[in-house]
Design a protein around this motif. Structure first.
Motif, PDB file in Angstrom:
ATOM      1  N   MET A  51      25.358  17.428   9.515  1.00 64.16           N
ATOM      2  CA  MET A  51      25.753  18.512   8.653  1.00 64.16           C
ATOM      3  C   MET A  51      25.981  17.944   7.257  1.00 64.16           C
ATOM      4  O   MET A  51      26.632  16.927   7.093  1.00 64.16           O
ATOM      5  N   GLU A  52      25.447  18.593   6.251  1.00 64.67           N
ATOM      6  CA  GLU A  52      25.628  18.172   4.870  1.00 64.67           C
ATOM      7  C   GLU A  52      26.671  19.063   4.209  1.00 64.67           C
ATOM      8  O   GLU A  52      26.619  20.287   4.327  1.00 64.67           O
ATOM      9  N   ILE A  53      27.634  18.421   3.528  1.00 63.27           N
ATOM     10  CA  ILE A  53      28.713  19.146   2.867  1.00 63.27           C
ATOM     11  C   ILE A  53      28.767  18.700   1.413  1.00 63.27           C
ATOM     12  O   ILE A  53      28.722  17.504   1.127  1.00 63.27           O
ATOM     13  N   GLU A  54      28.869  19.653   0.502  1.00 59.39           N
ATOM     14  CA  GLU A  54      29.078  19.330  -0.905  1.00 59.39           C
ATOM     15  C   GLU A  54      30.584  19.224  -1.134  1.00 59.39           C
ATOM     16  O   GLU A  54      31.344  20.068  -0.677  1.00 59.39           O
ATOM     17  N   ILE A  55      31.010  18.175  -1.831  1.00 65.84           N
ATOM     18  CA  ILE A  55      32.423  17.936  -2.097  1.00 65.84           C
ATOM     19  C   ILE A  55      32.682  18.062  -3.595  1.00 65.84           C
ATOM     20  O   ILE A  55      31.982  17.450  -4.405  1.00 65.84           O
ATOM     21  N   ILE A  56      33.691  18.847  -3.939  1.00 61.36           N
ATOM     22  CA  ILE A  56      34.142  18.966  -5.323  1.00 61.36           C
ATOM     23  C   ILE A  56      35.624  18.619  -5.313  1.00 61.36           C
ATOM     24  O   ILE A  56      36.383  19.169  -4.521  1.00 61.36           O
ATOM     25  N   SER A  57      36.030  17.699  -6.175  1.00 62.28           N
ATOM     26  CA  SER A  57      37.446  17.336  -6.231  1.00 62.28           C
ATOM     27  C   SER A  57      37.964  17.522  -7.648  1.00 62.28           C
ATOM     28  O   SER A  57      37.203  17.476  -8.614  1.00 62.28           O
ATOM     29  N   PHE A  58      39.273  17.717  -7.754  1.00 64.64           N
ATOM     30  CA  PHE A  58      39.897  18.026  -9.043  1.00 64.64           C
ATOM     31  C   PHE A  58      41.091  17.117  -9.297  1.00 64.64           C
ATOM     32  O   PHE A  58      41.669  16.558  -8.373  1.00 64.64           O
ATOM     33  N   GLY A  59      41.488  17.021 -10.580  1.00 62.75           N
ATOM     34  CA  GLY A  59      42.705  16.326 -10.971  1.00 62.75           C
ATOM     35  C   GLY A  59      42.733  14.881 -10.518  1.00 62.75           C
ATOM     36  O   GLY A  59      41.726  14.179 -10.550  1.00 62.75           O
ATOM     37  N   GLN A  60      43.913  14.452 -10.075  1.00 63.14           N
ATOM     38  CA  GLN A  60      44.096  13.060  -9.678  1.00 63.14           C
ATOM     39  C   GLN A  60      43.225  12.683  -8.487  1.00 63.14           C
ATOM     40  O   GLN A  60      42.867  11.520  -8.322  1.00 63.14           O
ATOM     41  N   ILE A  61      42.852  13.642  -7.685  1.00 62.57           N
ATOM     42  CA  ILE A  61      41.989  13.357  -6.537  1.00 62.57           C
ATOM     43  C   ILE A  61      40.596  12.954  -7.010  1.00 62.57           C
ATOM     44  O   ILE A  61      39.984  12.045  -6.465  1.00 62.57           O
ATOM     45  N   ALA A  62      40.104  13.596  -8.052  1.00 60.37           N
ATOM     46  CA  ALA A  62      38.771  13.279  -8.583  1.00 60.37           C
ATOM     47  C   ALA A  62      38.704  11.867  -9.148  1.00 60.37           C
ATOM     48  O   ALA A  62      37.618  11.291  -9.245  1.00 60.37           O
ATOM     49  N   GLU A  63      39.851  11.292  -9.483  1.00 59.80           N
ATOM     50  CA  GLU A  63      39.872   9.944 -10.044  1.00 59.80           C
ATOM     51  C   GLU A  63      39.463   8.883  -9.024  1.00 59.80           C
ATOM     52  O   GLU A  63      38.906   7.861  -9.383  1.00 59.80           O
ATOM     53  N   PHE A  64      39.746   9.109  -7.738  1.00 60.13           N
ATOM     54  CA  PHE A  64      39.389   8.102  -6.732  1.00 60.13           C
ATOM     55  C   PHE A  64      38.396   8.615  -5.690  1.00 60.13           C
ATOM     56  O   PHE A  64      37.777   7.837  -5.005  1.00 60.13           O
ATOM     57  N   LEU A  65      38.216   9.897  -5.589  1.00 61.29           N
ATOM     58  CA  LEU A  65      37.274  10.460  -4.621  1.00 61.29           C
ATOM     59  C   LEU A  65      36.034  10.900  -5.396  1.00 61.29           C
ATOM     60  O   LEU A  65      36.022  11.976  -5.972  1.00 61.29           O
ATOM     61  N   LYS A  66      35.048  10.071  -5.424  1.00 57.67           N
ATOM     62  CA  LYS A  66      33.875  10.316  -6.265  1.00 57.67           C
ATOM     63  C   LYS A  66      32.691  10.887  -5.486  1.00 57.67           C
ATOM     64  O   LYS A  66      31.567  10.862  -5.948  1.00 57.67           O
ATOM     65  N   LEU A  67      32.965  11.393  -4.303  1.00 61.32           N
ATOM     66  CA  LEU A  67      31.895  11.959  -3.470  1.00 61.32           C
ATOM     67  C   LEU A  67      31.314  13.213  -4.101  1.00 61.32           C
ATOM     68  O   LEU A  67      32.023  14.004  -4.697  1.00 61.32           O
ATOM     69  N   ARG A  68      30.046  13.417  -3.911  1.00 56.44           N
ATOM     70  CA  ARG A  68      29.396  14.669  -4.301  1.00 56.44           C
ATOM     71  C   ARG A  68      28.817  15.357  -3.066  1.00 56.44           C
ATOM     72  O   ARG A  68      28.845  16.564  -2.952  1.00 56.44           O
ATOM     73  N   LYS A  69      28.283  14.537  -2.169  1.00 55.45           N
ATOM     74  CA  LYS A  69      27.722  15.060  -0.923  1.00 55.45           C
ATOM     75  C   LYS A  69      28.165  14.149   0.203  1.00 55.45           C
ATOM     76  O   LYS A  69      28.367  12.957   0.014  1.00 55.45           O
ATOM     77  N   LEU A  70      28.296  14.734   1.368  1.00 58.64           N
ATOM     78  CA  LEU A  70      28.752  13.991   2.527  1.00 58.64           C
ATOM     79  C   LEU A  70      27.930  14.439   3.720  1.00 58.64           C
ATOM     80  O   LEU A  70      27.726  15.639   3.931  1.00 58.64           O
ATOM     81  N   GLU A  71      27.426  13.485   4.464  1.00 64.18           N
ATOM     82  CA  GLU A  71      26.657  13.777   5.678  1.00 64.18           C
ATOM     83  C   GLU A  71      27.537  13.438   6.874  1.00 64.18           C
ATOM     84  O   GLU A  71      27.902  12.291   7.073  1.00 64.18           O
ATOM     85  N   LEU A  72      27.912  14.449   7.644  1.00 64.23           N
ATOM     86  CA  LEU A  72      28.800  14.258   8.788  1.00 64.23           C
ATOM     87  C   LEU A  72      28.178  14.845  10.043  1.00 64.23           C
ATOM     88  O   LEU A  72      27.656  15.957  10.016  1.00 64.23           O
ATOM     89  N   ASN A  73      28.279  14.106  11.129  1.00 64.11           N
ATOM     90  CA  ASN A  73      27.750  14.609  12.392  1.00 64.11           C
ATOM     91  C   ASN A  73      28.849  14.962  13.388  1.00 64.11           C
ATOM     92  O   ASN A  73      28.656  15.800  14.245  1.00 64.11           O
TER      93      ASN A  73
END
Length: 77
Positions: free
Chosen positions: A1-23
């Motif tokens: 399963m492909e998931i698009e990740i959007i993060s904001f604020g202080q979370i965006a500073e260390f979580l730089k994911l844009r897409k995630l592939e999870l099974n």
């Protein structure tokens, strides 16, 4: 399963994911567990998830190509 990740604020500073592939992750609780394991800083922050632009208040099933926003506390203005 492909998931698009959007993060904001202080979370965006260390979580730089844009897409995630999870099974093995099928719902928002599973996603939170996965993210907090991969990014331990996330455990110490209060945050909310939004699934396809709607804030999630309970465990919700994920679908392929959905969008998850990870949002720290915020105030309006």
């Amino acid at each position: 399963m492909e998931i698009e990740i959007i993060s904001f604020g202080q979370i965006a500073e260390f979580l730089k994911l844009r897409k995630l592939e999870l099974n093995d992750v099928r719902d928002t609780e599973g996603l939170k567990t996965f993210l907090e394991k991969e990014y331990p800083k996330l455990k110490g922050i209060k945050y909310k998830l939004a699934l396809n632009k709607f804030v999630v208040h309970q465990n919700t099933e994920l679908s392929d190509r959905c969008t998850i926003a990870i949002m720290p506390p915020f105030s309006g203005g």
